[in-house]
Design a protein around this motif. Structure first.
Motif, PDB file in Angstrom:
ATOM      1  N   THR A   1      25.433  37.995  15.054  1.00  0.00           N
ATOM      2  CA  THR A   1      24.072  38.093  14.537  1.00  0.00           C
ATOM      3  C   THR A   1      23.450  36.726  14.296  1.00  0.00           C
ATOM      4  OG1 THR A   1      24.948  38.282  12.278  1.00  0.00           O
ATOM      5  CG2 THR A   1      24.493  40.334  13.472  1.00  0.00           C
ATOM      6  N   GLY A   2      24.274  35.681  14.215  1.00  0.00           N
ATOM      7  CA  GLY A   2      23.747  34.335  14.038  1.00  0.00           C
ATOM      8  C   GLY A   2      23.438  33.620  15.331  1.00  0.00           C
ATOM      9  N   VAL A   3      23.720  34.253  16.480  1.00  0.00           N
ATOM     10  CA  VAL A   3      23.415  33.655  17.786  1.00  0.00           C
ATOM     11  C   VAL A   3      21.975  34.009  18.128  1.00  0.00           C
ATOM     12  CG1 VAL A   3      24.025  33.576  20.223  1.00  0.00           C
ATOM     13  CG2 VAL A   3      25.823  33.817  18.494  1.00  0.00           C
ATOM     14  N   ALA A   4      21.075  33.045  17.966  1.00  0.00           N
ATOM     15  CA  ALA A   4      19.657  33.294  18.218  1.00  0.00           C
ATOM     16  C   ALA A   4      19.318  33.256  19.705  1.00  0.00           C
ATOM     17  CB  ALA A   4      18.802  32.268  17.469  1.00  0.00           C
ATOM     18  N   GLU A   5      19.953  32.355  20.451  1.00  0.00           N
ATOM     19  CA  GLU A   5      19.629  32.217  21.884  1.00  0.00           C
ATOM     20  C   GLU A   5      20.759  31.470  22.569  1.00  0.00           C
ATOM     21  OE1 GLU A   5      16.112  30.282  24.750  1.00  0.00           O
ATOM     22  OE2 GLU A   5      16.097  29.969  22.566  1.00  0.00           O
ATOM     23  N   VAL A   6      20.947  31.770  23.841  1.00  0.00           N
ATOM     24  CA  VAL A   6      21.897  31.047  24.690  1.00  0.00           C
ATOM     25  C   VAL A   6      21.145  30.598  25.930  1.00  0.00           C
ATOM     26  CG1 VAL A   6      24.082  31.125  25.934  1.00  0.00           C
ATOM     27  CG2 VAL A   6      23.804  32.472  23.842  1.00  0.00           C
ATOM     28  N   ASP A   7      21.126  29.296  26.201  1.00  0.00           N
ATOM     29  CA  ASP A   7      20.406  28.802  27.368  1.00  0.00           C
ATOM     30  C   ASP A   7      21.213  27.697  28.031  1.00  0.00           C
ATOM     31  OD1 ASP A   7      20.138  26.681  25.669  1.00  0.00           O
ATOM     32  OD2 ASP A   7      17.955  26.730  25.534  1.00  0.00           O
ATOM     33  N   LEU A   8      20.610  27.103  29.065  1.00  0.00           N
ATOM     34  CA  LEU A   8      21.281  26.087  29.870  1.00  0.00           C
ATOM     35  C   LEU A   8      20.457  24.814  29.901  1.00  0.00           C
ATOM     36  CD1 LEU A   8      22.402  28.298  32.884  1.00  0.00           C
ATOM     37  CD2 LEU A   8      23.922  27.273  31.193  1.00  0.00           C
ATOM     38  N   ALA A   9      21.098  23.699  29.672  1.00  0.00           N
ATOM     39  CA  ALA A   9      20.540  22.388  29.952  1.00  0.00           C
ATOM     40  C   ALA A   9      21.512  21.736  30.948  1.00  0.00           C
ATOM     41  CB  ALA A   9      20.387  21.578  28.669  1.00  0.00           C
ATOM     42  N   ASP A  10      22.026  20.554  30.647  1.00  0.00           N
ATOM     43  CA  ASP A  10      23.135  20.045  31.444  1.00  0.00           C
ATOM     44  C   ASP A  10      24.426  20.774  31.090  1.00  0.00           C
ATOM     45  OD1 ASP A  10      21.614  18.198  32.838  1.00  0.00           O
ATOM     46  OD2 ASP A  10      21.783  16.717  31.247  1.00  0.00           O
ATOM     47  N   LEU A  11      24.510  21.267  29.858  1.00  0.00           N
ATOM     48  CA  LEU A  11      25.609  22.098  29.396  1.00  0.00           C
ATOM     49  C   LEU A  11      25.043  23.394  28.836  1.00  0.00           C
ATOM     50  CD1 LEU A  11      27.691  19.397  27.455  1.00  0.00           C
ATOM     51  CD2 LEU A  11      28.141  20.247  29.754  1.00  0.00           C
ATOM     52  N   LEU A  12      25.890  24.382  28.677  1.00  0.00           N
ATOM     53  CA  LEU A  12      25.457  25.616  28.020  1.00  0.00           C
ATOM     54  C   LEU A  12      25.222  25.331  26.541  1.00  0.00           C
ATOM     55  CD1 LEU A  12      26.751  29.161  28.556  1.00  0.00           C
ATOM     56  CD2 LEU A  12      26.760  28.280  26.238  1.00  0.00           C
TER      57      LEU A  12
ATOM     58  N   SER B   1      26.323  22.484  21.911  1.00  0.00           N
ATOM     59  CA  SER B   1      26.528  22.327  23.355  1.00  0.00           C
ATOM     60  C   SER B   1      27.989  22.596  23.678  1.00  0.00           C
ATOM     61  CB  SER B   1      26.137  20.919  23.805  1.00  0.00           C
ATOM     62  OG  SER B   1      24.759  20.682  23.584  1.00  0.00           O
ATOM     63  N   ALA B   2      28.215  23.453  24.668  1.00  0.00           N
ATOM     64  CA  ALA B   2      29.573  23.835  25.063  1.00  0.00           C
ATOM     65  C   ALA B   2      30.002  23.003  26.264  1.00  0.00           C
ATOM     66  CB  ALA B   2      29.635  25.322  25.381  1.00  0.00           C
ATOM     67  N   TRP B   3      31.059  22.227  26.099  1.00  0.00           N
ATOM     68  CA  TRP B   3      31.569  21.392  27.184  1.00  0.00           C
ATOM     69  C   TRP B   3      32.196  22.223  28.291  1.00  0.00           C
ATOM     70  CZ3 TRP B   3      33.271  15.818  26.845  1.00  0.00           C
ATOM     71  CH2 TRP B   3      32.497  15.109  25.912  1.00  0.00           C
ATOM     72  N   ALA B   4      32.544  23.458  28.019  1.00  0.00           N
ATOM     73  CA  ALA B   4      33.285  24.266  28.995  1.00  0.00           C
ATOM     74  C   ALA B   4      32.417  24.733  30.152  1.00  0.00           C
ATOM     75  CB  ALA B   4      33.904  25.477  28.303  1.00  0.00           C
ATOM     76  N   VAL B   5      31.099  24.779  29.974  1.00  0.00           N
ATOM     77  CA  VAL B   5      30.208  25.317  31.012  1.00  0.00           C
ATOM     78  C   VAL B   5      29.200  24.232  31.381  1.00  0.00           C
ATOM     79  CG1 VAL B   5      28.548  27.104  31.614  1.00  0.00           C
ATOM     80  CG2 VAL B   5      30.480  27.652  30.114  1.00  0.00           C
TER      81      VAL B   5
END
Length: 306
Positions: A89-100, A127-131
């Motif tokens: 419920t705390g995840v407002a948005e997931v998007d892409l820049a150079d990293l996820l 920022s997630a380094w995995a993606v």
């Protein structure tokens, strides 16, 4: 990106390139350590072995550790040195820049300590380094596609036939930019995480409404039990004249009945097994990752000074 597809287990998203790099480096390091152990007998061999150990720790931190873990209740982003975990419920948005990127929004605790913000809304972007997302490559492909669309059509001869010397054939459609495999996989991961966050929020709203209805029903039963207890207490006082002792006993009986009713309601809600999607953001340093860098560095320093 790799992910297990079992519905009973958490989904894990990693970069396959990073996994390959980690395995190749591990094989390279082990081979060199064996060679140094067999042939190396001097100080330079010990220093080289320590340097390989430090490089292996860096490869573990940067290639092996980063991943995204999506379980039933929360999303965990594991970066080289830090771990971030937040309820769906705390995840407002997931998007892409150079990293996820994961945009987090959660409310602070109401009973916060003095000097700390309580009850306020907090925001943070992780920022997630995995993606990794090849954004520049996508921009270049889109720019080329736009130039191809704006370019003039093929030249035509006097017989109104396409010359074919340059340009596209008559009536041919201009193909759009080809999405790379890494970019397409990154977009798929964004869709999966966004769908899970949306579904968790909808279920949380439904669970909250059900819990409020159960609470209202329990409160009504409590008031009814209290009224019955008061009536019995008044009747006992009027008939026997025993006074406050029996009144207190009857009132205590009514309170126990009301408490039992409320407890039964709470137990029934807990028995449903609703997960807690509202876990606030928790960011921690990874002791294992720090040790993977600090210990080899100290070993290298000691070997170098000997």
């Amino acid at each position: 990106m790799t992910a297990n597809q079992s519905p009973d287990k958490p989904q894990v998203f990693r970069s396959p390139t990073a996994v390959v790099v980690w395995v190749l480096w591990l094989l390279f390091a082990v081979g060199n350590w064996i060679d140094l152990a067999v042939q190396g007998r001097d100080h330079a061999s010990a220093v080289a072995a320590a340097i390989l150990l430090l490089a292996t720790g860096a490869a573990y931190v940067t290639a092996q550790r980063p991943r995204i873990i999506a379980d039933k209740t929360a999303l965990t982003v594991r970066n080289p040195l830090r771990d971030h975990r937040i309820g769906w419920t705390g995840v407002a948005e997931v998007d892409l820049a150079d990293l996820l990127r994961v945009h987090c929004r959660w409310a602070g605790p109401v009973d916060a300590a003095p000097g700390q913000p309580g009850g306020t809304e907090h925001h943070k972007v992780i920022s997630a380094w995995a993606v990794y997302y090849p954004r520049r490559r996508q921009f270049v492909a889109e720019a080329r596609a736009r130039r191809a669309v704006r370019s003039p059509g093929p030249r035509r001869s006097s017989l109104d036939l396409p010359s074919g010397a340059r340009g596209l054939p008559y009536g041919a459609a201009v193909s759009g930019p080809e999405t790379s495999t890494a970019g397409a996989e990154a977009e798929r991961i964004v869709r999966v995480l966004s769908e899970r966050a949306t579904a968790a929020k909808a279920e949380a709203v439904w669970a909250s409404g059900t819990a409020q209805a159960a609470g209202s029903e329990a409160a009504g039963k409590t008031r009814a039990a209290g009224a019955v207890a008061e009536t019995r207490a008044a009747g006992t006082v009027a008939e026997t004249g025993t006074g406050a002792a029996e009144t207190g006993t009857a009132a205590g009986t009514g309170t126990e009945a009301a408490s039992g009713t409320a407890a039964d309601s709470t137990t029934a809600l807990d028995a449903i097994g609703w997960p807690d999607w509202s876990e606030p953001l928790k960011s921690t340093w990874s002791g294992r990752a720090i040790a993977a860098l600090v210990i080899p560095a100290l070993i290298l320093l000691v070997v170098w000074l000997l």
